[in-house]
Design a protein around this motif. Structure first.
Motif, short mmCIF file in Angstrom:
data_model
loop_
_atom_site.label_atom_id
_atom_site.label_comp_id
_atom_site.label_asym_id
_atom_site.label_seq_id
_atom_site.Cartn_x
_atom_site.Cartn_y
_atom_site.Cartn_z
N SER A 1 0.80 -1.22 0.00
CA SER A 1 0.00 0.00 0.00
C SER A 1 0.83 1.27 0.00
N SER A 2 2.05 1.22 0.54
CA SER A 2 2.98 2.35 0.51
C SER A 2 4.38 1.83 0.81
N ASN A 3 5.39 2.63 0.56
CA ASN A 3 6.78 2.23 0.80
C ASN A 3 7.42 3.11 1.85
N TYR A 4 7.94 2.48 2.90
CA TYR A 4 8.70 3.23 3.90
C TYR A 4 10.17 3.19 3.50
N SER B 1 16.88 -3.24 10.23
CA SER B 1 17.84 -2.17 9.94
C SER B 1 18.73 -2.47 8.75
N GLN B 2 18.82 -3.71 8.33
CA GLN B 2 19.68 -4.07 7.20
C GLN B 2 18.94 -4.06 5.86
N TYR B 3 17.75 -3.50 5.85
CA TYR B 3 16.95 -3.36 4.62
C TYR B 3 16.76 -4.70 3.91
N VAL B 4 16.38 -5.70 4.70
CA VAL B 4 16.05 -7.01 4.12
C VAL B 4 14.56 -7.30 4.30
N CYS B 5 13.82 -6.34 4.82
CA CYS B 5 12.38 -6.52 5.07
C CYS B 5 11.59 -5.45 4.31
N SER B 6 10.40 -5.82 3.87
CA SER B 6 9.50 -4.83 3.29
C SER B 6 8.79 -4.09 4.42
N GLN B 7 8.34 -2.86 4.15
CA GLN B 7 7.62 -2.11 5.18
C GLN B 7 6.83 -0.98 4.55
N THR B 8 5.62 -0.78 5.05
CA THR B 8 4.79 0.35 4.62
C THR B 8 4.95 1.50 5.60
N ASN B 9 4.44 2.65 5.21
CA ASN B 9 4.36 3.77 6.14
C ASN B 9 3.29 3.46 7.19
N ASN C 1 -5.10 0.69 7.62
CA ASN C 1 -5.30 -0.60 6.96
C ASN C 1 -4.23 -0.91 5.89
N PRO C 2 -2.96 -0.94 6.26
CA PRO C 2 -1.91 -1.24 5.28
C PRO C 2 -2.00 -2.68 4.77
N LEU D 1 7.38 -6.94 6.89
CA LEU D 1 7.52 -8.37 6.63
C LEU D 1 8.95 -8.67 6.18
N CYS D 2 9.63 -9.52 6.92
CA CYS D 2 11.01 -9.86 6.53
C CYS D 2 11.03 -10.98 5.49
N GLU D 3 10.04 -11.84 5.51
CA GLU D 3 9.94 -12.86 4.47
C GLU D 3 8.56 -13.48 4.52
#
Length: 356
Positions: free
Chosen positions: A218-221, A239-247, A251-252, A335-337
């Motif tokens: 839904s969005s990119n952090y 912190s190692q940028y291996v996970c996805s994350q929204t802002n 309701n993301p 979500l990391c995986e």
């Protein structure tokens, strides 16, 4: 490299090479973890050990690893070192990498894996931690059928050393549950518990199908894009940028397109190591085909989800092409995986073409 291949051929025979190729990528990753963890070993010894591990893992061409992301439990849990960390496919043996399961001090600690279906198993492998490895002693491998009544399949009474990898082969057992138990008062820490075998009914076999699939959210952090949840990197370190994350938003959601029709057995969801793992609590996993307008619920993330948790959500073979994870309320979805275990389905919506 030619000499390495030659060693593998001599070790297993030509009939095991197919299995070797299929699993080479995963095993090389695990070997690299071992290289970085065992810094006190001489490089020559490490190279020889790596070749032996790579080759000996595939004693039979028809056997494969069947324990990754299966449902795991243990007699108790020390801090956040859950049982699922022992079956996440990461064989790193340095405890500081948070890739090992760990129980509290108790009598007869155990770790159990539910294979979910009946399997023919022939070998298990235990990756011991790099420090305090002598706690792994008086090992009992126990197996059980659907009735959950355990019987002993193998025992190892010696005291294991730091970073030791225990290979335990035995006569074929047709079981659903496999348990590691220590016959003494101690703590049980396992960095990876690998079970080899094959499904009793090959027609119901399945595999992981989400890796490298097209993903969106839904969005990119920052740079934590959706595809990072299906890139095969299961490290749970945000912190190692291996996970996805929204802002942080209302309701993301996160979504992946499997393209083909799949009947899904289960979905594994890897939480990160921060407080955002709490945001996942109560999250809903949905599935549907591209022609359907309505999403169908597959399952929900437990409300006690914690940092570095791995949740196995059974989907009871629901059929779909799209998988979506959605949170309710104002939250950030990290979500990391995400791993989807399924088998290909050919429905009335798909047309198969063949050569005339």
């Amino acid at each position: 490299t030619q000499s390495t291949w030659g060693l593998c051929v001599l070790w297993n025979g030509a009939d095991a090479m197919l299995s070797f190729l299929v699993n080479l990528k995963r095993d090389l990753s695990n070997i690299l973890n071992l290289l970085f963890d065992q810094k006190n070993m001489k490089m020559s010894s490490i190279i020889i050990l790596s070749v032996v591990i790579l080759c000996s893992l595939h004693l039979r061409a028809d056997d494969r690893i069947i324990s990754v992301d299966k449902k795991a439990s243990q007699s108790s849990t020390y801090h956040d070192y859950s049982a699922q960390l022992a079956v996440n496919g990461n064989a790193a043996q340095l405890f500081s990498r948070a890739s090992c399961s760990h129980t509290k001090l108790e009598k007869g600690p155990w770790l159990e894996v539910d294979l979910l279906h009946d399997y023919r198993i022939t070998q298990v492998t235990i990756y011991n931690r790099a420090h305090y490895g002598n706690r792994l002693e008086k090992v009992r491998i126990e197996v059980a059928d659907m009735d959950h009544k355990f019987r002993e399949a193998y025992r190892y009474d010696k005291k294991a050393s730091n970073g030791q990898v225990l290979y335990m082969g035995f006569e074929e057992f047709h079981v659903r549950y496999v348990r590691v138990r220590l016959a003494k008062k101690t703590r049980l820490a396992i960095c990876e518990f690998t079970i080899y075998g094959e499904r009793e009914k090959a027609v119901d076999d399945y595999t992981e199908v989400a890796m490298s699939s097209e993903a969106s959210q839904s969005s990119n952090y920052a740079h934590r894009l959706a595809h990072l949840a299906v890139d095969g990197d299961y490290r749970q370190i945000s912190s190692q940028y291996v996970c996805s994350q929204t802002n942080i938003q209302k309701n993301p959601w996160w979504r992946t397109d499997l393209v083909h029709y799949y009947s899904v057995d289960r979905i594994a969801i890897y939480s990160d190591n921060t407080h955002y793992a709490h945001h996942l609590r109560g999250g809903v996993i949905y599935m549907k085909t591209k022609k359907e307008k309505k999403w169908h619920e597959c399952g929900r993330i437990p409300r006690n989800n914690r940092a570095r948790q791995i949740n196995i959500i059974p989907c009871k073979w629901k059929i779909g092409q799209l998988v979506q994870i959605k949170l309710s309320g104002r939250k950030s979805l990290c979500l990391c995986e995400v791993r989807v275990y399924a088998r290909r389905e050919f429905t009335k919506h798909e047309v198969l073409y063949s050569e005339p």
